[in-house]
Scaffold this motif. Structure first.
Motif, PDB file in Angstrom:
ATOM      1  N   VAL A 296      45.086  29.816  10.939  1.00  0.00           N
ATOM      2  CA  VAL A 296      45.239  30.186   9.621  1.00  0.00           C
ATOM      3  C   VAL A 296      47.195  30.314   8.927  1.00  0.00           C
ATOM      4  O   VAL A 296      47.225  29.075   8.397  1.00  0.00           O
ATOM      5  N   PRO A 297      47.956  30.349   9.954  1.00  0.00           N
ATOM      6  CA  PRO A 297      49.010  30.068   9.376  1.00  0.00           C
ATOM      7  C   PRO A 297      48.873  28.438  10.262  1.00  0.00           C
ATOM      8  O   PRO A 297      50.132  27.825   9.848  1.00  0.00           O
ATOM      9  N   VAL A 298      48.322  28.296  11.024  1.00  0.00           N
ATOM     10  CA  VAL A 298      48.644  26.980  11.930  1.00  0.00           C
ATOM     11  C   VAL A 298      48.301  25.951  11.022  1.00  0.00           C
ATOM     12  O   VAL A 298      48.650  24.872  10.441  1.00  0.00           O
ATOM     13  N   ALA A 299      46.766  26.073   9.691  1.00  0.00           N
ATOM     14  CA  ALA A 299      46.227  25.592   8.774  1.00  0.00           C
ATOM     15  C   ALA A 299      47.676  24.804   7.655  1.00  0.00           C
ATOM     16  O   ALA A 299      48.097  24.485   7.243  1.00  0.00           O
TER      17      ALA A 299
ATOM     18  N   VAL B 250      44.658  23.314  21.640  1.00  0.00           N
ATOM     19  CA  VAL B 250      43.613  22.962  21.373  1.00  0.00           C
ATOM     20  C   VAL B 250      43.231  24.303  22.432  1.00  0.00           C
ATOM     21  O   VAL B 250      41.759  23.973  21.389  1.00  0.00           O
ATOM     22  N   ALA B 251      42.673  24.122  23.065  1.00  0.00           N
ATOM     23  CA  ALA B 251      42.842  25.961  23.851  1.00  0.00           C
ATOM     24  C   ALA B 251      42.350  27.074  23.149  1.00  0.00           C
ATOM     25  O   ALA B 251      41.406  27.281  23.307  1.00  0.00           O
ATOM     26  N   LEU B 252      43.611  26.942  21.602  1.00  0.00           N
ATOM     27  CA  LEU B 252      43.423  28.622  21.364  1.00  0.00           C
ATOM     28  C   LEU B 252      42.584  28.353  20.272  1.00  0.00           C
ATOM     29  O   LEU B 252      41.434  29.534  20.192  1.00  0.00           O
TER      30      LEU B 252
ATOM     31  N   ILE C  49      51.435  20.367  28.189  1.00  0.00           N
ATOM     32  CA  ILE C  49      51.375  21.656  27.671  1.00  0.00           C
ATOM     33  C   ILE C  49      51.318  22.173  26.827  1.00  0.00           C
ATOM     34  O   ILE C  49      50.111  23.207  26.323  1.00  0.00           O
ATOM     35  N   TYR C  50      51.829  21.513  25.926  1.00  0.00           N
ATOM     36  CA  TYR C  50      52.076  22.531  24.870  1.00  0.00           C
ATOM     37  C   TYR C  50      50.559  21.857  23.700  1.00  0.00           C
ATOM     38  O   TYR C  50      50.313  23.130  23.271  1.00  0.00           O
ATOM     39  N   ILE C  51      50.143  20.826  23.576  1.00  0.00           N
ATOM     40  CA  ILE C  51      49.253  20.522  22.680  1.00  0.00           C
ATOM     41  C   ILE C  51      47.902  20.618  22.983  1.00  0.00           C
ATOM     42  O   ILE C  51      47.055  21.080  23.169  1.00  0.00           O
TER      43      ILE C  51
ATOM     44  N   ILE D  99      54.537  33.415  16.851  1.00  0.00           N
ATOM     45  CA  ILE D  99      53.338  33.585  16.910  1.00  0.00           C
ATOM     46  C   ILE D  99      51.930  33.099  18.389  1.00  0.00           C
ATOM     47  O   ILE D  99      51.460  33.364  18.612  1.00  0.00           O
ATOM     48  N   VAL D 100      52.211  31.984  17.119  1.00  0.00           N
ATOM     49  CA  VAL D 100      51.023  30.846  17.539  1.00  0.00           C
ATOM     50  C   VAL D 100      51.584  29.946  18.776  1.00  0.00           C
ATOM     51  O   VAL D 100      50.825  30.287  19.923  1.00  0.00           O
ATOM     52  N   THR D 101      52.786  29.346  19.055  1.00  0.00           N
ATOM     53  CA  THR D 101      53.276  29.076  20.274  1.00  0.00           C
ATOM     54  C   THR D 101      52.389  30.102  21.506  1.00  0.00           C
ATOM     55  O   THR D 101      52.434  29.890  22.843  1.00  0.00           O
ATOM     56  N   ALA D 102      53.136  31.438  21.283  1.00  0.00           N
ATOM     57  CA  ALA D 102      53.521  32.239  21.843  1.00  0.00           C
ATOM     58  C   ALA D 102      51.471  32.716  22.223  1.00  0.00           C
ATOM     59  O   ALA D 102      51.428  33.181  24.122  1.00  0.00           O
ATOM     60  N   ILE D 103      50.935  32.851  21.652  1.00  0.00           N
ATOM     61  CA  ILE D 103      49.252  33.338  22.155  1.00  0.00           C
ATOM     62  C   ILE D 103      48.460  31.703  22.875  1.00  0.00           C
ATOM     63  O   ILE D 103      48.397  32.206  23.684  1.00  0.00           O
ATOM     64  N   ALA D 104      48.924  30.925  22.753  1.00  0.00           N
ATOM     65  CA  ALA D 104      48.514  29.372  23.134  1.00  0.00           C
ATOM     66  C   ALA D 104      48.840  29.403  24.640  1.00  0.00           C
ATOM     67  O   ALA D 104      48.114  28.890  25.222  1.00  0.00           O
ATOM     68  N   LEU D 105      50.462  29.316  24.466  1.00  0.00           N
ATOM     69  CA  LEU D 105      50.586  29.050  26.021  1.00  0.00           C
ATOM     70  C   LEU D 105      50.166  30.118  26.420  1.00  0.00           C
ATOM     71  O   LEU D 105      49.732  30.429  28.064  1.00  0.00           O
ATOM     72  N   LEU D 106      50.629  31.968  26.142  1.00  0.00           N
ATOM     73  CA  LEU D 106      49.787  32.813  27.090  1.00  0.00           C
ATOM     74  C   LEU D 106      48.693  32.602  27.239  1.00  0.00           C
ATOM     75  O   LEU D 106      47.907  32.566  29.038  1.00  0.00           O
ATOM     76  N   SER D 107      47.897  32.132  26.465  1.00  0.00           N
ATOM     77  CA  SER D 107      46.773  32.133  26.650  1.00  0.00           C
ATOM     78  C   SER D 107      46.277  31.614  28.079  1.00  0.00           C
ATOM     79  O   SER D 107      45.267  30.901  28.743  1.00  0.00           O
ATOM     80  N   ALA D 108      46.643  30.239  28.145  1.00  0.00           N
ATOM     81  CA  ALA D 108      46.517  28.912  28.586  1.00  0.00           C
ATOM     82  C   ALA D 108      46.923  29.323  29.894  1.00  0.00           C
ATOM     83  O   ALA D 108      46.364  29.542  31.208  1.00  0.00           O
TER      84      ALA D 108
END
Lengths: 286, 270
Positions: A265-268, A37-39, A31-33, B114-123
């Motif tokens: 950017v914040p992820v990196a 990756v999709a993002l 679910i999470y990873i 916010i990264v977790t949030a938009i990643a999950l929402l777009s999924a």
């Protein structure tokens, strides 16, 4: 039946490991990873307008348009640097303020006082992040806020206020790992240092700080990451300043691929931070 | 370490100052909840219980509290199961891929919300899943797992495996060993981790903004809506004060039971 299962578990460690791991892996990795990756891939898509110019769709062939735009338009670089600067200041301020407090809690206070202090520093976490944000807004208000009325000075609404309020909000996330780290540090080490003739300052520099490094890094992961992703406090006390979070929030509903690209950017930054942190053993202390 | 009397006093004064700053905004809100004026103006004036009465009769805050509690309980419950399993797997075994998996466990709290949030929402959007209580719980449980994981893993690392081996030598099967030996020793770590996971979920707003159904207002979302309505601000102050006061009960109980281990951090000697 139960006995047979039990025997199988006792004999086959791998079977046990597989059962223990399957659910967490399914959740976190799939679910999470998977979503992350999709993002990441979405960041390389772009918006496409049909010939009438009315309907916008996402073109899912891979392009570098978003990355180029992030690089070319200086506003995004400025915003990213501003966010990083704030995250750095918040982390340093929190660590500096929390260290003496955590030291007092772990090494000086009596047992009842220590217990009361642990409760006292964790309680504000229940008070509502937004409520505290609005309370700060009222305190910082240049037209009639408490700071202006009592001290005659207020930083007003802007970068300074956002950074102050974020330091305030994330403070418990720094104190608790530091306290836990200091609590695990044996008193005998400090006594040995004193016996060998070191004064308090020297003991602190040469014994406490090196031992405490993983705990400080653990706390800084919280303060850094929470600041990098924040957008509410900026809206409440930040005036016209924007952080990465504000841009991502705004662009998400307008231009998803661009929001995805900017959120890289914040992820990196955090992935690099984590890899460095792992070397210090800080991840065990989060 | 020997500290001189003045040094001790400096530390005490520092602690007092920090606590004053930490509590000033909260006390200010509590004071405003009984203020006669409706705004945040300084200085506060008068005393009234009108807002407390009004908050008591309004359905909005009660529903929001209920929603937040519901989300928090589900998220903490799932996190307790997943976090405990992960802690056992990662502390008791060594295997190929252990390091990347332990990184995956801490990632949701180490990456900005916010990264977790938009990643999950777009999924969710891509899979055609409508936002609901389930999507919100999935999102919250994801960042709560690491909290439970850290508390339980720290405890497991401290527990001597010899106790469990002794149980096996005396004929206990793995279930009995877990029930009579391992579980009792990690109960307080579970409690501390579960409570903290609940607290994080209860006050989470960034991930919630993206993954909650529009009609499902948790407490932070209700706050966000009502701060823009000047008439509602006194009631917001009342609800915030109420939550702080009510939270003393679980925090105090956790403190009693776990003897100082209620942290999101590796546990303490207590």
């Amino acid at each position: 039946m139960r006995r047979r299962v039990a025997r199988a578990f006792a004999r086959h460690e791998r079977l046990r490991l597989g059962l223990e791991l399957s659910a967490p892996i399914a959740w976190l990795v799939v679910i999470y990873i998977g979503s992350l990756v999709a993002l990441l891939v979405t960041a390389f898509y772009r918006l496409k307008t049909d010939p009438t110019g009315l309907i916008t769709t996402i073109d899912s062939t891979l392009h570098l348009d978003n990355i180029r735009r992030l690089w070319d338009e200086s506003v995004y670089r400025t915003t990213a640097l501003r966010t990083l600067e704030s995250a750095g200041i918040v982390t340093v301020v929190d660590a500096a303020v929390a260290l003496p407090l955590a030291f007092y809690m772990a090494k000086v206070a009596s047992r009842p006082a220590r217990r009361a202090l642990v409760v006292a520093v964790t309680m504000p976490l229940w008070a509502g992040y937004l409520v505290k944000g609005y309370a700060w807004r009222a305190l910082l208000d240049p037209s009639g806020g408490a700071l202006h009325e009592i001290f005659g000075h207020t930083p007003g609404f802007g970068f300074a206020s956002t950074t102050i309020v974020l330091s305030y909000q994330w403070f418990p996330y720094m104190v608790i790992p530091l306290y836990a780290g200091l609590d695990r540090l044996p008193d005998s080490l400090l006594e040995a240092s004193t016996d060998l003739g070191a004064k308090a300052g020297r003991t602190f520099r040469s014994v406490v700080l090196p031992q405490l490094r993983p705990a400080i890094v653990a706390g800084s992961i919280f303060t850094f990451s929470l600041t990098l992703g924040d957008f509410y406090m900026n809206r409440i006390v930040g005036g016209t300043n924007e952080f990465i979070g504000n841009v991502v929030y705004r662009e998400f509903s307008v231009n998803l691929p661009f929001a995805a690209a900017y959120s890289l950017v914040p992820v990196a930054i955090m992935v690099v931070y984590l890899l460095v942190a792992r070397a210090t053993g800080a991840l065990e202390e989060l | 370490m020997y500290l001189s009397r003045p040094a001790r006093w400096c530390l005490r004064i520092w602690c007092a100052l920090v606590l004053v700053v930490l509590y000033a905004p909260i006390v200010y809100v509590a004071r405003l909840s009984v203020n006669t004026a409706k705004n945040f103006a300084w200085p506060p004036s008068g005393f009234t219980l009108t807002w407390w009465q009004r908050a008591y009769h309004e359905p909005g805050p009660r529903l929001a509290l209920l929603h937040s509690a519901q989300t928090g309980l589900w998220a903490a419950g799932i996190a307790l199961v997943l976090g405990t399993l992960a802690a056992f797997a990662l502390t008791r075994h060594s295997f190929f891929g252990r390091t990347p998996i332990s990184l995956a466990v801490v990632l949701p709290i180490a990456l900005p919300g916010i990264v977790t949030a938009i990643a999950l929402l777009s999924a969710f959007q891509r899979l055609g899943i409508d936002l609901s209580l389930e999507t919100l719980v999935v999102a919250h449980a994801t960042f709560c797992v690491v909290i439970v994981y850290n508390n339980v893993a720290a405890r497991l690392r401290r527990l001597a495996p010899s106790l469990e081996e002794a149980s096996a030598d005396l004929g206990g099967d793995p279930f009995q060993t877990f029930r009579f030996v391992t579980f009792p020793m990690m109960r307080s770590a579970l409690l501390a981790g579960g409570l903290l996971a609940f607290a994080l979920s209860f006050d989470e707003i960034i991930v919630t903004t993206f993954t909650a159904a529009p009609s499902y207002k948790t407490l932070p979302l209700w706050f966000a809506d009502n701060f823009s309505r000047p008439n509602a601000i006194p009631v917001v102050n009342v609800v915030a004060t109420f939550v702080v006061l009510a939270s003393t009960i679980p925090v105090y109980l956790a403190q009693r039971i776990s003897d100082g281990a209620a942290t999101f951090s590796a546990e303490t000697r207590g």
